[in-house]
Design a protein around this motif. Structure first.
Motif, PDB file in Angstrom:
ATOM      1  N   ARG A 102       0.835  -1.205   0.000  1.00  0.00           N
ATOM      2  CA  ARG A 102       0.000   0.000   0.000  1.00  0.00           C
ATOM      3  C   ARG A 102       0.871   1.257   0.000  1.00  0.00           C
ATOM      4  NH1 ARG A 102      -5.027  -0.660   4.036  1.00  0.00           N
ATOM      5  NH2 ARG A 102      -5.424   1.369   3.098  1.00  0.00           N
ATOM      6  N   SER A 103       1.958   1.227   0.762  1.00  0.00           N
ATOM      7  CA  SER A 103       2.876   2.370   0.791  1.00  0.00           C
ATOM      8  C   SER A 103       3.536   2.574  -0.571  1.00  0.00           C
ATOM      9  CB  SER A 103       3.958   2.163   1.854  1.00  0.00           C
ATOM     10  OG  SER A 103       3.402   2.134   3.134  1.00  0.00           O
ATOM     11  N   CYS A 104       3.917   1.478  -1.202  1.00  0.00           N
ATOM     12  CA  CYS A 104       4.528   1.566  -2.531  1.00  0.00           C
ATOM     13  C   CYS A 104       3.528   2.106  -3.555  1.00  0.00           C
ATOM     14  CB  CYS A 104       5.056   0.200  -2.972  1.00  0.00           C
ATOM     15  SG  CYS A 104       6.488  -0.359  -2.050  1.00  0.00           S
ATOM     16  N   ALA A 105       2.289   1.664  -3.464  1.00  0.00           N
ATOM     17  CA  ALA A 105       1.260   2.159  -4.383  1.00  0.00           C
ATOM     18  C   ALA A 105       1.080   3.665  -4.207  1.00  0.00           C
ATOM     19  CB  ALA A 105      -0.058   1.425  -4.150  1.00  0.00           C
ATOM     20  N   SER A 106       1.076   4.123  -2.966  1.00  0.00           N
ATOM     21  CA  SER A 106       0.964   5.561  -2.717  1.00  0.00           C
ATOM     22  C   SER A 106       2.165   6.307  -3.280  1.00  0.00           C
ATOM     23  CB  SER A 106       0.837   5.826  -1.222  1.00  0.00           C
ATOM     24  OG  SER A 106      -0.364   5.292  -0.729  1.00  0.00           O
ATOM     25  N   ALA A 107       3.357   5.750  -3.099  1.00  0.00           N
ATOM     26  CA  ALA A 107       4.574   6.386  -3.630  1.00  0.00           C
ATOM     27  C   ALA A 107       4.514   6.487  -5.149  1.00  0.00           C
ATOM     28  CB  ALA A 107       5.807   5.601  -3.195  1.00  0.00           C
ATOM     29  N   ILE A 108       4.027   5.453  -5.783  1.00  0.00           N
ATOM     30  CA  ILE A 108       3.906   5.467  -7.243  1.00  0.00           C
ATOM     31  C   ILE A 108       2.900   6.522  -7.676  1.00  0.00           C
ATOM     32  CG2 ILE A 108       3.066   4.130  -9.220  1.00  0.00           C
ATOM     33  CD1 ILE A 108       4.309   1.630  -7.754  1.00  0.00           C
ATOM     34  N   ASN A 109       1.760   6.570  -7.003  1.00  0.00           N
ATOM     35  CA  ASN A 109       0.724   7.539  -7.381  1.00  0.00           C
ATOM     36  C   ASN A 109       1.181   8.974  -7.187  1.00  0.00           C
ATOM     37  OD1 ASN A 109      -1.202   5.672  -8.234  1.00  0.00           O
ATOM     38  ND2 ASN A 109      -1.901   5.317  -6.157  1.00  0.00           N
ATOM     39  N   VAL A 110       1.938   9.237  -6.123  1.00  0.00           N
ATOM     40  CA  VAL A 110       2.429  10.588  -5.870  1.00  0.00           C
ATOM     41  C   VAL A 110       3.531  10.956  -6.860  1.00  0.00           C
ATOM     42  CG1 VAL A 110       3.745  11.946  -4.196  1.00  0.00           C
ATOM     43  CG2 VAL A 110       1.768  10.663  -3.457  1.00  0.00           C
ATOM     44  N   SER A 111       4.441  10.035  -7.105  1.00  0.00           N
ATOM     45  CA  SER A 111       5.594  10.368  -7.942  1.00  0.00           C
ATOM     46  C   SER A 111       5.249  10.479  -9.416  1.00  0.00           C
ATOM     47  CB  SER A 111       6.722   9.363  -7.733  1.00  0.00           C
ATOM     48  OG  SER A 111       6.351   8.098  -8.192  1.00  0.00           O
ATOM     49  N   LYS A 112       4.130   9.953  -9.838  1.00  0.00           N
ATOM     50  CA  LYS A 112       3.766  10.152 -11.246  1.00  0.00           C
ATOM     51  C   LYS A 112       3.291  11.587 -11.478  1.00  0.00           C
ATOM     52  CE  LYS A 112      -0.928   8.355 -10.933  1.00  0.00           C
ATOM     53  NZ  LYS A 112      -1.803   7.234 -11.222  1.00  0.00           N
ATOM     54  N   ARG A 114       4.456  14.209  -9.277  1.00  0.00           N
ATOM     55  CA  ARG A 114       5.650  15.006  -8.952  1.00  0.00           C
ATOM     56  C   ARG A 114       6.859  14.084  -8.890  1.00  0.00           C
ATOM     57  NH1 ARG A 114       4.986  18.631  -4.049  1.00  0.00           N
ATOM     58  NH2 ARG A 114       7.110  19.130  -4.658  1.00  0.00           N
ATOM     59  N   PRO A 115       7.485  13.797 -10.021  1.00  0.00           N
ATOM     60  CA  PRO A 115       8.608  12.842 -10.064  1.00  0.00           C
ATOM     61  C   PRO A 115       9.779  13.219  -9.165  1.00  0.00           C
ATOM     62  CG  PRO A 115       7.889  13.407 -12.288  1.00  0.00           C
ATOM     63  CD  PRO A 115       7.150  14.307 -11.355  1.00  0.00           C
ATOM     64  N   GLU A 116       9.944  14.481  -8.848  1.00  0.00           N
ATOM     65  CA  GLU A 116      11.088  14.909  -8.036  1.00  0.00           C
ATOM     66  C   GLU A 116      11.003  14.431  -6.593  1.00  0.00           C
ATOM     67  OE1 GLU A 116       8.065  18.294  -7.898  1.00  0.00           O
ATOM     68  OE2 GLU A 116       8.870  16.987  -9.450  1.00  0.00           O
ATOM     69  N   ILE A 117       9.847  13.987  -6.141  1.00  0.00           N
ATOM     70  CA  ILE A 117       9.724  13.507  -4.759  1.00  0.00           C
ATOM     71  C   ILE A 117       9.697  11.984  -4.683  1.00  0.00           C
ATOM     72  CG2 ILE A 117       8.591  15.607  -3.975  1.00  0.00           C
ATOM     73  CD1 ILE A 117       5.968  13.969  -3.915  1.00  0.00           C
ATOM     74  N   PHE A 118      10.109  11.329  -5.744  1.00  0.00           N
ATOM     75  CA  PHE A 118      10.075   9.864  -5.784  1.00  0.00           C
ATOM     76  C   PHE A 118      10.824   9.243  -4.614  1.00  0.00           C
ATOM     77  CE2 PHE A 118      11.934   5.818  -7.247  1.00  0.00           C
ATOM     78  CZ  PHE A 118      10.759   5.104  -7.422  1.00  0.00           C
ATOM     79  N   GLY A 119      12.053   9.672  -4.370  1.00  0.00           N
ATOM     80  CA  GLY A 119      12.863   9.096  -3.288  1.00  0.00           C
ATOM     81  C   GLY A 119      12.239   9.295  -1.924  1.00  0.00           C
ATOM     82  N   MET A 120      11.763  10.500  -1.661  1.00  0.00           N
ATOM     83  CA  MET A 120      11.135  10.784  -0.369  1.00  0.00           C
ATOM     84  C   MET A 120       9.833  10.010  -0.188  1.00  0.00           C
ATOM     85  SD  MET A 120      11.771  14.845   0.274  1.00  0.00           S
ATOM     86  CE  MET A 120      10.858  15.317  -1.174  1.00  0.00           C
ATOM     87  N   SER A 121       9.139   9.756  -1.272  1.00  0.00           N
ATOM     88  CA  SER A 121       7.855   9.058  -1.167  1.00  0.00           C
ATOM     89  C   SER A 121       8.028   7.590  -0.804  1.00  0.00           C
ATOM     90  CB  SER A 121       7.058   9.200  -2.470  1.00  0.00           C
ATOM     91  OG  SER A 121       7.685   8.489  -3.523  1.00  0.00           O
ATOM     92  N   LEU A 122       9.248   7.079  -0.923  1.00  0.00           N
ATOM     93  CA  LEU A 122       9.513   5.681  -0.569  1.00  0.00           C
ATOM     94  C   LEU A 122       9.824   5.484   0.911  1.00  0.00           C
ATOM     95  CD1 LEU A 122      11.603   4.420  -3.599  1.00  0.00           C
ATOM     96  CD2 LEU A 122       9.225   3.932  -3.044  1.00  0.00           C
ATOM     97  N   ALA A 123       9.989   6.564   1.654  1.00  0.00           N
ATOM     98  CA  ALA A 123      10.336   6.452   3.073  1.00  0.00           C
ATOM     99  C   ALA A 123       9.334   5.609   3.858  1.00  0.00           C
ATOM    100  CB  ALA A 123      10.497   7.834   3.691  1.00  0.00           C
ATOM    101  N   PRO A 124       8.017   5.805   3.687  1.00  0.00           N
ATOM    102  CA  PRO A 124       7.090   4.950   4.450  1.00  0.00           C
ATOM    103  C   PRO A 124       7.252   3.462   4.136  1.00  0.00           C
ATOM    104  CG  PRO A 124       5.936   6.871   3.624  1.00  0.00           C
ATOM    105  CD  PRO A 124       7.304   6.873   2.983  1.00  0.00           C
ATOM    106  N   ALA A 125       7.495   3.122   2.878  1.00  0.00           N
ATOM    107  CA  ALA A 125       7.693   1.720   2.515  1.00  0.00           C
ATOM    108  C   ALA A 125       8.958   1.166   3.165  1.00  0.00           C
ATOM    109  CB  ALA A 125       7.768   1.564   0.994  1.00  0.00           C
ATOM    110  N   ALA A 126      10.002   1.983   3.253  1.00  0.00           N
ATOM    111  CA  ALA A 126      11.246   1.545   3.897  1.00  0.00           C
ATOM    112  C   ALA A 126      11.050   1.356   5.393  1.00  0.00           C
ATOM    113  CB  ALA A 126      12.350   2.553   3.623  1.00  0.00           C
ATOM    114  N   ILE A 127      10.249   2.207   6.005  1.00  0.00           N
ATOM    115  CA  ILE A 127       9.973   2.070   7.435  1.00  0.00           C
ATOM    116  C   ILE A 127       9.215   0.779   7.712  1.00  0.00           C
ATOM    117  CG2 ILE A 127       8.682   3.080   9.364  1.00  0.00           C
ATOM    118  CD1 ILE A 127       9.434   5.854   8.086  1.00  0.00           C
TER     119      ILE A 127
END
Length: 148
Positions: A102-112, A114-127
């Motif tokens: 679910r966290s990865c899906a959110s990261a994908i949806n956000v980064s499509k 605003r691609p510049e926040i791709f790395g930051m959007s993965l933080a919840p999945a890493a946690i």
């Protein structure tokens, strides 16, 4: 009663792998669906979307390692410990994989958008992955105390 204890022991032995795999299937599916949608809406970055959708698969690997660590002669003395460690670790891995998906899906949806926040959007999945690692490590540590 002894048969029930033995059956729970066997479930505990296979539980980390099976439950981790179930969670990985669900998590990868959730993230994969988001990735498939992103492929239609973006012109670039397709590889990273597909790569991120595979992140929840690591819980299956953790489950396999825990299963091998718990593998020993099944006796009425070892079965309760195997059941407790295996099933609880398996549940932790399953829920971790689902919520990581679910966290990865959110990261994908956000980064499509605003691609510049791709790395930051993965933080919840890493946690979330970190909590799976905690369950994995502690299951390995506790497995040493189960009678052989």
């Amino acid at each position: 009663m002894e048969n029930l204890i033995m059956a729970l022991g066997w479930a505990g032995l296979y539980g980390p792998m099976a439950l981790g795999a179930i969670g990985s299937m669900i998590g990868c599916s959730l993230a994969g669906q988001a990735a498939a949608g992103a492929l239609l809406e973006t012109e670039t970055g397709h590889g990273r979307y597909i790569g991120i959708s595979a992140m929840p698969s690591s819980q299956s690997i953790y489950g396999i390692v825990v299963m091998f660590a718990l593998n020993r002669e099944m006796t009425p003395e070892s079965a309760p410990g195997l059941a407790a460690i295996g099933l609880l670790c398996g549940l932790a891995l399953m829920f971790s994989a689902i919520y990581q998906g679910r966290s990865c899906a959110s990261a994908i949806n956000v980064s499509k958008i605003r691609p510049e926040i791709f790395g930051m959007s993965l933080a919840p999945a890493a946690i979330v992955e970190g909590f799976a690692v905690f369950a994995f490590i502690f299951a390995l540590v506790l497995s040493a105390g189960v009678p052989a």
